[in-house]
Write a protein that holds these residues in place. Structure first.
Motif, PDB file in Angstrom:
ATOM      1  N   MET A 150      29.487  78.564  27.858  1.00 34.74           N
ATOM      2  CA  MET A 150      30.343  79.748  27.934  1.00 34.74           C
ATOM      3  C   MET A 150      31.496  79.502  28.893  1.00 34.74           C
ATOM      4  O   MET A 150      32.608  79.960  28.679  1.00 34.74           O
ATOM      5  N   LEU A 151      31.225  78.762  29.978  1.00 33.27           N
ATOM      6  CA  LEU A 151      32.264  78.540  30.988  1.00 33.27           C
ATOM      7  C   LEU A 151      33.240  77.439  30.574  1.00 33.27           C
ATOM      8  O   LEU A 151      34.431  77.522  30.841  1.00 33.27           O
ATOM      9  N   THR A 152      32.712  76.385  29.940  1.00 36.86           N
ATOM     10  CA  THR A 152      33.558  75.215  29.685  1.00 36.86           C
ATOM     11  C   THR A 152      33.993  75.091  28.232  1.00 36.86           C
ATOM     12  O   THR A 152      34.934  74.374  27.937  1.00 36.86           O
ATOM     13  N   GLY A 153      33.270  75.737  27.324  1.00 37.32           N
ATOM     14  CA  GLY A 153      33.628  75.631  25.910  1.00 37.32           C
ATOM     15  C   GLY A 153      33.062  74.404  25.217  1.00 37.32           C
ATOM     16  O   GLY A 153      33.370  74.151  24.072  1.00 37.32           O
ATOM     17  N   PHE A 154      32.251  73.622  25.905  1.00 40.13           N
ATOM     18  CA  PHE A 154      31.568  72.553  25.178  1.00 40.13           C
ATOM     19  C   PHE A 154      30.111  72.419  25.585  1.00 40.13           C
ATOM     20  O   PHE A 154      29.692  72.972  26.600  1.00 40.13           O
ATOM     21  N   THR A 155      29.368  71.707  24.776  1.00 34.57           N
ATOM     22  CA  THR A 155      27.916  71.661  24.929  1.00 34.57           C
ATOM     23  C   THR A 155      27.544  70.621  25.990  1.00 34.57           C
ATOM     24  O   THR A 155      27.068  69.537  25.683  1.00 34.57           O
ATOM     25  N   VAL A 156      27.753  71.013  27.247  1.00 34.08           N
ATOM     26  CA  VAL A 156      27.664  70.080  28.378  1.00 34.08           C
ATOM     27  C   VAL A 156      26.322  69.344  28.434  1.00 34.08           C
ATOM     28  O   VAL A 156      26.265  68.145  28.664  1.00 34.08           O
ATOM     29  N   TRP A 157      25.235  70.077  28.188  1.00 34.08           N
ATOM     30  CA  TRP A 157      23.908  69.484  28.361  1.00 34.08           C
ATOM     31  C   TRP A 157      23.678  68.310  27.416  1.00 34.08           C
ATOM     32  O   TRP A 157      22.904  67.399  27.715  1.00 34.08           O
TER      33      TRP A 157
ATOM     34  N   GLY B  28      23.354  75.388  40.358  1.00 37.02           N
ATOM     35  CA  GLY B  28      24.812  75.298  40.428  1.00 37.02           C
ATOM     36  C   GLY B  28      25.276  73.883  40.711  1.00 37.02           C
ATOM     37  O   GLY B  28      26.202  73.384  40.081  1.00 37.02           O
ATOM     38  N   LEU B  29      24.576  73.206  41.646  1.00 38.16           N
ATOM     39  CA  LEU B  29      24.924  71.814  41.960  1.00 38.16           C
ATOM     40  C   LEU B  29      24.741  70.932  40.734  1.00 38.16           C
ATOM     41  O   LEU B  29      25.611  70.139  40.376  1.00 38.16           O
ATOM     42  N   VAL B  30      23.555  71.098  40.096  1.00 41.88           N
ATOM     43  CA  VAL B  30      23.279  70.310  38.893  1.00 41.88           C
ATOM     44  C   VAL B  30      24.368  70.576  37.854  1.00 41.88           C
ATOM     45  O   VAL B  30      24.892  69.653  37.222  1.00 41.88           O
ATOM     46  N   GLY B  31      24.744  71.863  37.728  1.00 38.40           N
ATOM     47  CA  GLY B  31      25.755  72.247  36.737  1.00 38.40           C
ATOM     48  C   GLY B  31      27.090  71.573  37.001  1.00 38.40           C
ATOM     49  O   GLY B  31      27.697  71.025  36.080  1.00 38.40           O
ATOM     50  N   SER B  32      27.525  71.571  38.269  1.00 43.27           N
ATOM     51  CA  SER B  32      28.815  70.931  38.549  1.00 43.27           C
ATOM     52  C   SER B  32      28.748  69.443  38.246  1.00 43.27           C
ATOM     53  O   SER B  32      29.695  68.866  37.708  1.00 43.27           O
ATOM     54  N   GLY B  33      27.596  68.836  38.573  1.00 43.53           N
ATOM     55  CA  GLY B  33      27.436  67.415  38.266  1.00 43.53           C
ATOM     56  C   GLY B  33      27.521  67.157  36.774  1.00 43.53           C
ATOM     57  O   GLY B  33      28.212  66.246  36.321  1.00 43.53           O
ATOM     58  N   LEU B  34      26.834  68.010  36.011  1.00 41.27           N
ATOM     59  CA  LEU B  34      26.829  67.844  34.557  1.00 41.27           C
ATOM     60  C   LEU B  34      28.233  67.957  33.990  1.00 41.27           C
ATOM     61  O   LEU B  34      28.664  67.147  33.168  1.00 41.27           O
ATOM     62  N   VAL B  35      28.969  68.984  34.454  1.00 39.47           N
ATOM     63  CA  VAL B  35      30.323  69.178  33.936  1.00 39.47           C
ATOM     64  C   VAL B  35      31.204  67.991  34.312  1.00 39.47           C
ATOM     65  O   VAL B  35      31.997  67.505  33.502  1.00 39.47           O
ATOM     66  N   ALA B  36      31.012  67.482  35.548  1.00 34.41           N
ATOM     67  CA  ALA B  36      31.815  66.333  35.966  1.00 34.41           C
ATOM     68  C   ALA B  36      31.553  65.132  35.072  1.00 34.41           C
ATOM     69  O   ALA B  36      32.487  64.450  34.626  1.00 34.41           O
ATOM     70  N   ILE B  37      30.270  64.887  34.780  1.00 32.93           N
ATOM     71  CA  ILE B  37      29.923  63.752  33.911  1.00 32.93           C
ATOM     72  C   ILE B  37      30.533  63.950  32.521  1.00 32.93           C
ATOM     73  O   ILE B  37      31.138  63.047  31.941  1.00 32.93           O
ATOM     74  N   ALA B  38      30.386  65.178  32.016  1.00 37.68           N
ATOM     75  CA  ALA B  38      30.874  65.455  30.666  1.00 37.68           C
ATOM     76  C   ALA B  38      32.394  65.335  30.597  1.00 37.68           C
ATOM     77  O   ALA B  38      32.947  64.797  29.645  1.00 37.68           O
ATOM     78  N   ARG B  39      33.069  65.837  31.641  1.00 37.93           N
ATOM     79  CA  ARG B  39      34.543  65.787  31.648  1.00 37.93           C
ATOM     80  C   ARG B  39      35.046  64.359  31.767  1.00 37.93           C
ATOM     81  O   ARG B  39      36.118  64.013  31.272  1.00 37.93           O
TER      82      ARG B  39
END
Lengths: 294, 240
Positions: A150-157, B28-39
């Motif tokens: 919802m926040l990023t718009g892609f399936t991050v997991w 939240g920490l895990v989430g930021s890490g995940l987004v960083a990896i994905a980005r």
């Protein structure tokens, strides 16, 4: 085995025989490997019974199947997928809702074989117990995994989800993904017991929630016969659920975190545990009694 | 709800809030890490998506990385990205230089896609837009040296539409001709046959993602057909 007396679950093996003391373990491995083989026969041998992987697949070229967590993530990015994916997720949701949600974890998921191996090594080499971690963290992980799209718009997991990563490694040769699996194995072996499957994995958390209403449960039916040998505690991936069933008001393990792996049934020489239908009258009576006493 | 965990019974509100806050911080920490990896993992300039793939951002919302398109591809063109591949983990892509797209008439990869990441409304493969071929190194291209290589032109599935040969004077000798391959970016599907076939060690013609290869007129540019307008201007003077 050179030391039969120190062998794990020796009492159950002596009393019930090797097969009965391992039957659900062996059946589960057979089930996990069968699913894997059905998928692998396509890319490996050209026999296409089950195409795709655990994220989404097509059975016999007709029945779509899809992972509910992946599908939910796609929906939460705002993308409306094709009907095929939605139908697949609904079919899988109904299947595990009926059979017991975390049956996926113990009977299908390939990561379970890795983490069970780590747990077996811990037991075999008597590694010291690690501090109990909060098992509810997985529900925060689930919330996070559903919030991020919802926040990023892609399936991050899906970048790190080890369940499809292991399948992609085996089916599509994406071997670099194995590093994630190795990391999970080492964490389970060295950092904390059952770290991944029982504390972190959001896939297991969602399947657990799906199975909340399932009729299939495990119950400590003959708990009066329990001699406190602790074999079930040593082997159970969710051992916090055993004490209430053995000593508490309700014999039924109704909690969604139980993976229904049946290992407690295997290793118990006193045959305390059984698979049961929770809507069986006997348990309804117990349940009411427990509620009344609170 | 509370029957399964007796220790929680004695939990007071303060403990509950503290525990929840702790978990939320960890998540939240895990989430930021995940987004960083994905980005950090983005589509490389030489990585092409299957036909009818949605624009990259939408593609990453939709694709479930199931590999059904990869299994449907009869030429083993498509693959699911490994780590450190020039595409986000587990998503389908292909490298034109290795195995280009054969542009199947029945487009099996798009038919196989369950999520709509490959747009099912594509029925004519010649309207696909996987990328755009760009003759990127004129210095190395044999045709620019005055030779008749033409391999990229001849392997093009949309011969004379996506790549044509345009003749011009060879100023090097001053009495020979140059036969220059010219890509029509409106027609090119980005299948990659030209890049695959280029006889050089490193191809002079490369297929790039449309977003990288194509320019876009400014919003205030009101000329719909700049080519004919400039011709009028040349012949009749500037009439704004």
């Amino acid at each position: 085995m050179s030391h039969p007396s120190s062998r794990f679950a020796a009492a159950a093996i002596a009393r019930l025989g090797f097969w009965k003391a391992h039957r659900f373990l062996l059946l589960r491995r057979a089930s996990q490997l069968t699913v894997l083989t059905l998928f692998a026969m396509g890319p490996w041998a050209g026999i296409w019974l089950l195409q795709g992987n655990l994220s989404a697949s097509l059975l016999l070229d007709t029945v779509p199947l899809a992972d509910p967590l992946t599908t939910l993530q796609v929906l939460l990015t705002g993308h409306l997928p094709q009907f095929q994916l939605l139908l697949g997720a609904i079919l899988i949701g109904l299947f595990y809702g009926l059979l017991g949600g975390r049956v996926f974890c113990s009977w299908v998921c390939p990561v379970n074989m890795v983490t069970d191996f780590a747990a077996w090594l811990r037991r075999r080499f008597n590694l010291p117990r690690t501090p109990e971690l909060p098992g509810k963290f997985r529900y925060f992980m689930l919330a996070l995994v559903l919030l991020l799209p919802m926040l990023t718009g892609f399936t991050v997991w899906e970048w790190l989800n080890p369940v499809p990563i292991l399948y992609r490694a085996l089916l599509f040769g994406n071997v670099t993904g194995i590093s994630i699996i190795v990391a999970i194995f080492l964490a389970d072996l060295l950092l904390a017991e059952r770290l991944w499957c029982s504390h972190v994995c959001p896939t297991g958390a969602l399947y657990g929630l799906l199975g909340k209403l399932s009729p299939v449960k495990i119950a400590a039916v003959k708990r009066e016969a329990c001699n406190n040998c602790m074999d079930c505690f040593s082997v159970c991936p969710e051992r916090q659920l055993l004490k209430p069933a053995l000593k508490g008001q309700q014999r039924l393990i109704s909690d969604a975190d139980c993976t229904l792996c049946g290992r407690c049934i295997d290793v118990c020489a006193a045959e305390v545990f059984q698979y049961k239908n929770r809507f069986n009258k006997e348990f309804q009576r117990f349940a009411h009694k427990a509620e009344n006493e609170q | 709800m509370t029957t399964q965990s007796p220790p929680l019974k004695g939990l007071n509100r303060r403990q509950f809030l503290a525990t929840s806050a702790r978990y939320a911080c960890a998540a939240g920490l895990v989430g930021s890490g995940l987004v960083a990896i994905a980005r950090a993992q983005q589509l490389g300039p030489q990585a092409l998506r299957p036909p009818a793939a949605l624009a990259e951002a939408e593609f990453l919302s939709a694709c479930v990385r199931c590999g059904l398109c990869v299994e449907a591809c009869p030429y083993d063109t498509l693959q699911l990205a490994r780590w450190f591949a020039p595409a986000p983990m587990g998503t389908p892509w292909f490298s034109a230089r290795d195995i280009p797209c054969e542009m199947c008439d029945d487009i099996p990869c798009v038919k196989a896609c369950p999520s709509g990441a490959l747009d099912p409304s594509l029925h004519d493969i010649s309207e696909a837009k996987m990328g755009v071929a760009v003759l990127i190194d004129e210095k190395a291209c044999l045709n620019f040296k005055g030779l008749r290589c033409d391999v990229c032109y001849r392997v093009c599935p949309l011969l004379d539409q996506a790549i044509s040969i345009e003749m011009s004077r060879n100023h090097h000798s001053d009495h020979h001709a140059l036969f220059i391959p010219v890509v029509n970016s409106d027609k090119c599907t980005g299948c990659g046959k030209c890049e695959h076939a280029c006889v050089l060690d490193v191809p002079a013609i490369k297929v790039l993602p449309p977003a990288l290869a194509q320019g876009k007129a400014a919003a205030h540019d009101t000329y719909q057909d700049t080519g004919s307008v400039t011709l009028e201007m040349l012949n009749g003077g500037f009439k704004p």
